[in-house]
Design a protein around this motif. Structure first.
Motif, PDB file in Angstrom:
ATOM      1  N   LEU A  65       0.864  -1.176   0.000  1.00  0.00           N
ATOM      2  CA  LEU A  65       0.000   0.000   0.000  1.00  0.00           C
ATOM      3  C   LEU A  65       0.900   1.226   0.000  1.00  0.00           C
ATOM      4  O   LEU A  65       1.584   1.503   0.979  1.00  0.00           O
ATOM      5  N   HIS A  66       0.927   1.919  -1.145  1.00  0.00           N
ATOM      6  CA  HIS A  66       1.638   3.192  -1.207  1.00  0.00           C
ATOM      7  C   HIS A  66       0.688   4.244  -0.668  1.00  0.00           C
ATOM      8  O   HIS A  66      -0.426   4.411  -1.195  1.00  0.00           O
ATOM      9  N   ILE A  67       1.095   4.932   0.379  1.00  0.00           N
ATOM     10  CA  ILE A  67       0.193   5.818   1.109  1.00  0.00           C
ATOM     11  C   ILE A  67       0.620   7.264   0.890  1.00  0.00           C
ATOM     12  O   ILE A  67       1.753   7.632   1.220  1.00  0.00           O
ATOM     13  N   ASN A  68      -0.306   8.045   0.325  1.00  0.00           N
ATOM     14  CA  ASN A  68       0.034   9.428  -0.032  1.00  0.00           C
ATOM     15  C   ASN A  68       1.342   9.413  -0.804  1.00  0.00           C
ATOM     16  O   ASN A  68       1.687   8.437  -1.457  1.00  0.00           O
TER      17      ASN A  68
ATOM     18  N   PRO B  56      -8.505   4.560  -4.386  1.00  0.00           N
ATOM     19  CA  PRO B  56      -9.059   4.411  -3.048  1.00  0.00           C
ATOM     20  C   PRO B  56      -8.403   5.341  -2.038  1.00  0.00           C
ATOM     21  O   PRO B  56      -7.252   5.726  -2.200  1.00  0.00           O
ATOM     22  N   ALA B  57      -9.169   5.686  -1.003  1.00  0.00           N
ATOM     23  CA  ALA B  57      -8.648   6.529   0.059  1.00  0.00           C
ATOM     24  C   ALA B  57      -9.359   6.206   1.363  1.00  0.00           C
ATOM     25  O   ALA B  57     -10.514   5.772   1.359  1.00  0.00           O
ATOM     26  N   LEU B  58      -8.633   6.389   2.440  1.00  0.00           N
ATOM     27  CA  LEU B  58      -9.197   6.143   3.763  1.00  0.00           C
ATOM     28  C   LEU B  58      -9.256   7.474   4.507  1.00  0.00           C
ATOM     29  O   LEU B  58      -8.228   8.104   4.746  1.00  0.00           O
ATOM     30  N   LEU B  59     -10.470   7.882   4.851  1.00  0.00           N
ATOM     31  CA  LEU B  59     -10.659   9.127   5.602  1.00  0.00           C
ATOM     32  C   LEU B  59     -10.684   8.809   7.085  1.00  0.00           C
ATOM     33  O   LEU B  59     -11.513   8.026   7.553  1.00  0.00           O
ATOM     34  N   ASN B  63      -7.291  13.265   8.892  1.00  0.00           N
ATOM     35  CA  ASN B  63      -6.314  13.048   7.825  1.00  0.00           C
ATOM     36  C   ASN B  63      -6.909  12.130   6.761  1.00  0.00           C
ATOM     37  O   ASN B  63      -7.828  11.371   7.025  1.00  0.00           O
ATOM     38  N   VAL B  64      -6.374  12.234   5.563  1.00  0.00           N
ATOM     39  CA  VAL B  64      -6.777  11.329   4.492  1.00  0.00           C
ATOM     40  C   VAL B  64      -5.553  10.518   4.068  1.00  0.00           C
ATOM     41  O   VAL B  64      -4.488  11.088   3.831  1.00  0.00           O
ATOM     42  N   LEU B  65      -5.716   9.218   3.998  1.00  0.00           N
ATOM     43  CA  LEU B  65      -4.666   8.371   3.438  1.00  0.00           C
ATOM     44  C   LEU B  65      -5.085   7.983   2.026  1.00  0.00           C
ATOM     45  O   LEU B  65      -6.029   7.210   1.842  1.00  0.00           O
ATOM     46  N   HIS B  66      -4.410   8.562   1.034  1.00  0.00           N
ATOM     47  CA  HIS B  66      -4.645   8.137  -0.342  1.00  0.00           C
ATOM     48  C   HIS B  66      -3.797   6.898  -0.560  1.00  0.00           C
ATOM     49  O   HIS B  66      -2.572   6.934  -0.372  1.00  0.00           O
TER      50      HIS B  66
END
Lengths: 79, 79
Positions: A65-68, B56-59, B63-66
């Motif tokens: 998982l590449h995150i930001n 996909p993204a996790l809110l 913070n937001v993790l893209h």
């Protein structure tokens, strides 16, 4: 216990993502290791072989998982 | 219980990331909601306002993790 490795390079985006990952990950299922590639440059090629293309990133058993986006792995290599 | 919202658009990258997030997230601390923006287009503007720039993204709370990259929010809007 599954292993999860969080790779970072100390950048602000990395630090923010690390804080979130440390917070959300289920420690009853995952053993989380945190690797600073800037301080452990000998691990860069291993990370790259595992599919890490940028940091911060979380390596799971069978997926990355590449995150930001903090920095590309090439930037880390050349820093 | 904190709330975490996983936004996706049904793309293969999204499905893979969703599987990982569902697997790693600590359900004793987080209530995970999964939102398919393609099927709930009325939520796109709210997601965008919360900082979602791609799926996909996790809110999380603040913070937001893209995670990886499936599609930009503009692509979702125009699809």
């Amino acid at each position: 216990m599954k292993k999860a490795v969080f790779y970072h390079a100390g950048c602000p985006v990395c630090v923010s993502a690390e804080s979130d990952i440390v917070n959300i990950i289920d420690r009853t299922k995952f053993d989380l290791e945190v690797v600073h590639l800037g301080e452990h440059r000998e691990l860069i090629s291993m990370a790259e072989a595992a599919g890490i293309r940028s940091v911060p990133a979380l390596l799971l058993d069978d997926n990355v998982l590449h995150i930001n986006f903090g920095a590309s792995i090439d930037d880390v290599k050349n820093s």
